[in-house]
Scaffold this motif. Structure first.
Motif, PDB file in Angstrom:
ATOM      1  N   TYR A   1      30.077  58.067  69.995  1.00 45.04           N
ATOM      2  CA  TYR A   1      30.608  58.396  71.324  1.00 45.04           C
ATOM      3  C   TYR A   1      31.250  57.167  71.952  1.00 45.04           C
ATOM      4  CZ  TYR A   1      30.539  60.127  76.187  1.00 45.04           C
ATOM      5  OH  TYR A   1      30.886  60.520  77.464  1.00 45.04           O
ATOM      6  N   LEU A   2      30.541  56.032  71.932  1.00 41.83           N
ATOM      7  CA  LEU A   2      31.075  54.802  72.514  1.00 41.83           C
ATOM      8  C   LEU A   2      32.287  54.296  71.741  1.00 41.83           C
ATOM      9  CD1 LEU A   2      27.722  52.985  73.322  1.00 41.83           C
ATOM     10  CD2 LEU A   2      29.393  53.823  74.989  1.00 41.83           C
ATOM     11  N   PHE A   3      32.253  54.477  70.398  1.00 36.62           N
ATOM     12  CA  PHE A   3      33.401  54.040  69.587  1.00 36.62           C
ATOM     13  C   PHE A   3      34.658  54.823  69.959  1.00 36.62           C
ATOM     14  CE2 PHE A   3      36.183  55.108  66.046  1.00 36.62           C
ATOM     15  CZ  PHE A   3      36.688  53.857  65.755  1.00 36.62           C
ATOM     16  N   TYR A   4      34.563  56.160  69.943  1.00 39.73           N
ATOM     17  CA  TYR A   4      35.744  56.978  70.239  1.00 39.73           C
ATOM     18  C   TYR A   4      36.248  56.711  71.646  1.00 39.73           C
ATOM     19  CZ  TYR A   4      34.405  59.528  66.027  1.00 39.73           C
ATOM     20  OH  TYR A   4      34.087  59.854  64.738  1.00 39.73           O
ATOM     21  N   TYR A   5      35.325  56.522  72.574  1.00 41.00           N
ATOM     22  CA  TYR A   5      35.723  56.237  73.954  1.00 41.00           C
ATOM     23  C   TYR A   5      36.453  54.895  74.033  1.00 41.00           C
ATOM     24  CZ  TYR A   5      35.352  54.822  78.827  1.00 41.00           C
ATOM     25  OH  TYR A   5      35.642  54.366  80.090  1.00 41.00           O
ATOM     26  N   THR A   6      35.875  53.873  73.401  1.00 43.87           N
ATOM     27  CA  THR A   6      36.430  52.511  73.506  1.00 43.87           C
ATOM     28  C   THR A   6      37.766  52.373  72.776  1.00 43.87           C
ATOM     29  OG1 THR A   6      34.179  51.631  73.595  1.00 43.87           O
ATOM     30  CG2 THR A   6      35.925  50.071  73.095  1.00 43.87           C
ATOM     31  N   ARG A   7      37.801  52.776  71.504  1.00 39.28           N
ATOM     32  CA  ARG A   7      39.009  52.552  70.694  1.00 39.28           C
ATOM     33  C   ARG A   7      40.149  53.468  71.107  1.00 39.28           C
ATOM     34  NH1 ARG A   7      38.750  49.957  65.787  1.00 39.28           N
ATOM     35  NH2 ARG A   7      40.992  50.309  65.803  1.00 39.28           N
ATOM     36  N   TYR A   8      39.875  54.741  71.371  1.00 40.82           N
ATOM     37  CA  TYR A   8      40.941  55.656  71.770  1.00 40.82           C
ATOM     38  C   TYR A   8      41.491  55.278  73.139  1.00 40.82           C
ATOM     39  CZ  TYR A   8      39.997  58.793  67.832  1.00 40.82           C
ATOM     40  OH  TYR A   8      39.860  59.333  66.580  1.00 40.82           O
ATOM     41  N   ASN A   9      40.612  54.839  74.030  1.00 45.38           N
ATOM     42  CA  ASN A   9      41.050  54.415  75.366  1.00 45.38           C
ATOM     43  C   ASN A   9      41.968  53.213  75.249  1.00 45.38           C
ATOM     44  OD1 ASN A   9      41.192  54.318  78.148  1.00 45.38           O
ATOM     45  ND2 ASN A   9      39.317  53.128  78.367  1.00 45.38           N
ATOM     46  N   ARG A  10      41.602  52.270  74.388  1.00 44.56           N
ATOM     47  CA  ARG A  10      42.406  51.057  74.200  1.00 44.56           C
ATOM     48  C   ARG A  10      43.749  51.378  73.554  1.00 44.56           C
ATOM     49  NH1 ARG A  10      40.793  45.737  70.651  1.00 44.56           N
ATOM     50  NH2 ARG A  10      42.347  44.342  71.541  1.00 44.56           N
ATOM     51  N   ALA A  11      43.767  52.401  72.675  1.00 40.95           N
ATOM     52  CA  ALA A  11      45.005  52.779  71.978  1.00 40.95           C
ATOM     53  C   ALA A  11      45.888  53.705  72.822  1.00 40.95           C
ATOM     54  CB  ALA A  11      44.656  53.464  70.661  1.00 40.95           C
ATOM     55  N   GLY A  12      45.442  54.031  74.039  1.00 39.32           N
ATOM     56  CA  GLY A  12      46.228  54.914  74.898  1.00 39.32           C
ATOM     57  C   GLY A  12      46.173  56.367  74.476  1.00 39.32           C
ATOM     58  N   LEU A  13      45.139  56.732  73.724  1.00 35.40           N
ATOM     59  CA  LEU A  13      44.963  58.112  73.263  1.00 35.40           C
ATOM     60  C   LEU A  13      43.959  58.823  74.164  1.00 35.40           C
ATOM     61  CD1 LEU A  13      44.561  57.279  69.470  1.00 35.40           C
ATOM     62  CD2 LEU A  13      46.576  58.318  70.521  1.00 35.40           C
ATOM     63  N   PRO A  14      43.952  60.162  74.147  1.00 38.33           N
ATOM     64  CA  PRO A  14      42.906  60.866  74.891  1.00 38.33           C
ATOM     65  C   PRO A  14      41.538  60.433  74.371  1.00 38.33           C
ATOM     66  CG  PRO A  14      44.084  62.377  73.424  1.00 38.33           C
ATOM     67  CD  PRO A  14      44.845  61.113  73.445  1.00 38.33           C
ATOM     68  N   CYS A  15      40.673  59.978  75.263  1.00 37.19           N
ATOM     69  CA  CYS A  15      39.354  59.494  74.852  1.00 37.19           C
ATOM     70  C   CYS A  15      38.268  60.337  75.515  1.00 37.19           C
ATOM     71  CB  CYS A  15      39.189  58.019  75.202  1.00 37.19           C
ATOM     72  SG  CYS A  15      39.267  57.692  76.968  1.00 37.19           S
TER      73      CYS A  15
END
Length: 866
Positions: free
Chosen positions: A72-86
């Motif tokens: 959960y924290l990974f998808y939130y952190t990395r997708y947020n940083r990549a400008g993707l829906p997180c």
């Protein structure tokens, strides 16, 4: 009163503060730690780009199999940083550690206030908080499996997140996309038995905290994420059978389907659960079918059943692969080094590979590449492994099972097959059961439908034995579907060209041995240009049967044989259709088809341009160098051919360029040039047949229908050389090539008479250039026919007869009775012998058929000789 005002001011008149929501205000230090923590994990950029489109079209809800705050924290952190829906909202998640203190305080205060006001805690479901946040553009994450999840939903009757989303979808127009996510901590397939490490620290599918952290810090590059096919919930609910069901039933079916999809995606990435050889051996040798066969086998041969069991076990040991993740990883490193140091790059159509990966969820992939070099299967396994797909089990010839290569290849997934099953009934049955079992387990299989490496450069006609075994296993329900994947693997230059030349000219094939491996070191001192890998659209056997309203169970044996034969030819044609035309192949064709012994650079470029026009009209796959700068590509190949003494430059060109330079082909190297010419000959055969059919009319005006009988004759004459197209008729190819010739000003439609065409003045020369592609085959068949005229029936066995043909061919070449050295091909001779025997010529006594083919071949050779 003041306390109430203060609470309302702090909570902003709402109790919607929950630990399932990640605020995005974790603080600089927390954000930095999370980014650093997850920075080594790979994201698939192509798959991630689809998330952007989904966010624009609807609401994105990510789905994982197991509940995991780490993920959960990974998808939130990395997708947020990549400008993707997180995923900012986690269904049934409670995150404490990474929340800002202000948010934690509001959560505590809202719980306290709500409890004192209504004696219950705030509920993100009942308050419609989650629905409102999703409608406002936020994304969420839900997990399908957790420790107490089923108990909470089934016994305690707590809100089911999937049911909640279904009810939400029914009330809104905007689609909800459920996007399954998978995190992998290794590419190794799961084993059927747990190791001590698995018991203590969790499996690689579901690692414990310690194993997860050790992998993250020690080998972060091993961790990667896959995005499975998004599920449009709106479309799901519109399916008729779902519309008639209750929401509870719909949620159960959707949960089950999502789990199946995630499990199949996992299998399509790392392969099925890996059983030991011993476990597979026991499963295969003790199944009822094989047990009954062995009892009957022992009774028929009057030998003890224990002896049959011993022989069956020996057969299994001879056949079975010994899949080893360690050996595969070592070989991947070796192949990576070979590609980087000995080749100039690897060209792959990755978009089609992604489609194939998606289709692998329907059933095992049957990967069928063409076979030009010993490194074909290593290249293919390398591509699959580096693109997060399991290495297949590869059918290899028993000649490769020698020590030490045999054990190594077994570790890479090779299983060994004899060249013939003749007289080996028990071996045959064990092999059939082995194939059935590995399909049942879900393994992908790779085999070469040509049976062996092509020594001529063109594809060999399909060998149907293993294909038939696979189809029979499908008929017997080994798997739900078989997905056949035709694959082209080609090289600017093959490593084995010198041995191929020796075999074509009649030399014996050297048996594979450890000595050959030692000698192979010299090949690693040369460079071999580019490698081209093209995947064709996969062929689902289930879909193919449905399209033709067929059922395997209802077919007679004759009908199944016909379908197997047609499928074999369909696969060969599919490989031909995705063949990449390289500059080396195109220039080799232009060189060999030149009318004169000496020719200029300008003449050669004129021939190349004519062939390029034909290829582009067919929308053929051209190597990128031919697409971007054909002149430079041709010059580069000419320089390489001069360096390798394939051609000689007789006189220099003007200035520093090659313009007006004179060349001639080195006669002794024509067979090797023929090999490279044949790499792309499939694109020119229909045009060659059509061109020769026009020349055979010996008239400057003709109709399309005039050519059909001649085209049919040529297609039949060379049916052992070129696979026929099961979907298209000769009439189709005549029409298509007439359009090609009109496009290149070879023909002109008659102004008043329909379906009639006139040959242009320049067209005659161009038709000769196209028809020249099949001239070597005519000369080979002419040599064989002359040999039949001088040989009585049954006077020689096939081997001695071929030696006699070779001697006659060499004599005819020295006496200038035939013109092309490349016509002295043992492989062409063998195909011609098989053709003439099948058409009633077995010796000098068959005068009628000999006369017919003598006149026909002589007539065509007269048109071909320039």
């Amino acid at each position: 009163m003041k306390i109430r005002e203060w609470i309302n001011r702090v909570l902003k008149d709402t109790h919607n503060y929950y630990l399932c929501y990640l605020t995005g205000k974790t603080g600089f230090l927390s954000s930095w730690i999370l980014r650093l923590f997850f920075s080594g994990i790979k994201l698939n950029k192509e798959q991630a780009s689809t998330l952007q489109k989904l966010r624009e079209e609807g609401i994105v809800v990510f789905v994982t199999k197991y509940k995991s705050k780490f993920e959960y924290l990974f998808y939130y952190t990395r997708y947020n940083r990549a400008g993707l829906p997180c995923p900012e909202i986690g269904f049934d998640y409670k995150v404490f550690m990474w929340q800002p203190l202000s948010h934690l305080f509001r959560v505590f205060l809202s719980c306290l206030d709500s409890f004192f006001q209504s004696i219950r805690l705030p509920d993100p479901y009942n308050s419609k908080y989650i629905e409102e946040e999703l409608l406002n553009g936020r994304s969420a994450l839900l997990s399908l499996v957790e420790k107490k999840g089923f108990y909470r939903r089934f016994v305690k009757e707590k809100t089911d997140p999937i049911q909640y989303l279904i009810e939400m979808q029914q009330s809104i127009e905007r689609p909800i996309y459920l996007v399954p996510l998978l995190m992998f901590f290794s590419k190794k397939p799961q084993r059927s038995t747990l190791t001590l490490k698995d018991i203590l620290f969790g499996t690689e599918e579901k690692p414990g905290k310690i194993r997860r952290l050790v992998t993250l810090f020690k080998n972060p590059e091993k961790i990667f994420v896959e995005i499975s096919e998004p599920v449009n919930l709106k479309n799901c609910l519109k399916v008729t059978e779902n519309m008639e069901r209750s929401v509870e039933y719909q949620s159960l079916v959707l949960r089950r389907d999502l789990l199946v999809q995630i499990n199949r995606h996992r299998q399509s990435t790392i392969g099925p659960t890996l059983k030991s050889r011993e476990e597979l051996k026991e499963n295969i040798l003790t199944n009822d079918r094989l047990q009954n066969f062995m009892v009957n086998h022992s009774e028929k041969r009057d030998i003890p059943v224990q002896q049959v069991h011993k022989e069956a076990e020996a057969c299994f040991d001879e056949i079975a692969a010994g899949y080893s993740s360690v050996i595969i990883e070592i070989f991947v490193g070796i192949i990576r080094w070979i590609i980087k140091s000995r080749f100039e790059g690897l060209t792959v159509n990755y978009d089609m590979l992604n489609r194939i990966k998606n289709m692998s969820k329907k059933g095992p992939l049957i990967l069928i590449p063409c076979h030009k070099s010993h490194i074909d299967y290593l290249i293919l396994s390398y591509i699959l492994y580096t693109n997060n797909m399991p290495c297949p089990l590869v059918a290899a010839g028993k000649n490769l099972s020698f020590w030490p290569i045999g054990p190594i290849f077994r570790g890479c997934g090779a299983f060994f097959i004899r060249r013939t099953f003749k007289g080996a009934m028990l071996y045959s049955k064990v092999f059939v059961e082995y194939i059935f079992k590995i399909l049942e387990e879900g393994f992908n299989i790779e085999f070469f439908i040509e049976g062996g490496r092509s020594r001529t450069g063109k594809l060999i006609l399909p060998k149907l034995g293993l294909l038939s075994i696979l189809l029979n296993a499908f008929k017997d329900s080994a798997c739900d579907d078989l997905v056949f994947v035709p694959i082209y693997i080609g090289y600017d230059r093959v490593m084995e060209e010198s041995s191929y030349l020796r075999e074509i000219e009649g030399g014996q094939k050297e048996p594979e041995s450890i000595l050959q491996i030692i000698r192979a070191r010299k090949f690693l001192k040369k460079r071999y240009g580019k490698i081209y890998v093209k995947f064709h659209e996969p062929i689902s056997i289930k879909d193919l049967l449905a399209q033709n309203n067929l059922s395997f169970q209802d077919m007679t044996q004759k009908e199944r044989n016909a379908m197997t034969r047609n499928l074999g030819h369909r696969i060969i044609n599919s490989i031909n259709n995705v063949t990449v035309v390289t500059p080396h192949a195109l220039v080799a064709g232009a060189l060999l088809n030149c009318a004169q012994k000496r020719f200029s650079y300008n003449q050669l470029m004129s021939h190349v341009e004519i062939y390029m026009n034909c290829l582009m009209f067919q929308d053929a796959n051209l190597a990128d160098t031919l697409m971007f700068d054909p002149v430079h590509a041709v010059d580069h190949v000419l320089d390489a051919y001069i360096q390798r003494k394939f051609i000689e430059q007789i006189s220099p060109g003007k200035g520093t360029g090659l313009s007006d330079a004179q060349f001639k082909v080195n006669e002794s190297k024509r067979p090797i040039l023929e090999y490279y010419k044949n790499n792309s000959i499939a694109f020119f055969i229909p045009a060659s047949f059509t061109a020769l059919s026009i020349l055979a009319k010996d008239a400057f005006q003709f109709s399309a229908s005039d050519l059909h009988s001649e085209y049919n004759f040529l297609q039949d004459l060379f049916k052992n050389e070129f696979a026929y197209n099961v979907d298209k008729t000769p009439e189709h190819f005549v029409r298509k090539n007439i359009k090609t010739f009109i496009n290149d000003a070879i023909l002109m439609p008659h102004a008043t008479i329909p379906d009639t065409y006139n040959l242009t003045s320049a067209g005659f020369r161009k038709l000769k250039l196209f028809s020249a592609f099949i001239k070597p085959y005519f000369e080979s068949y002419w040599i064989v026919l002359q040999s039949f005229k001088q040989t009585e029936q049954n006077s020689l066995n096939t081997k001695d007869f071929l030696k006699k043909i070779q001697a006659r061919g060499n004599r005819m070449y020295r006496n200038n009775e035939i013109e092309l050295k490349e016509a002295l091909s043992k492989i062409n001779y063998n195909n011609a012998v098989n053709f003439f025997i099948a058409h009633g010529i077995k010796g000098a006594e068959d005068t009628g058929q000999i006369k017919f083919y003598t006149e026909a071949i002589r007539k065509h050779l007269n048109h071909l000789r320039l």
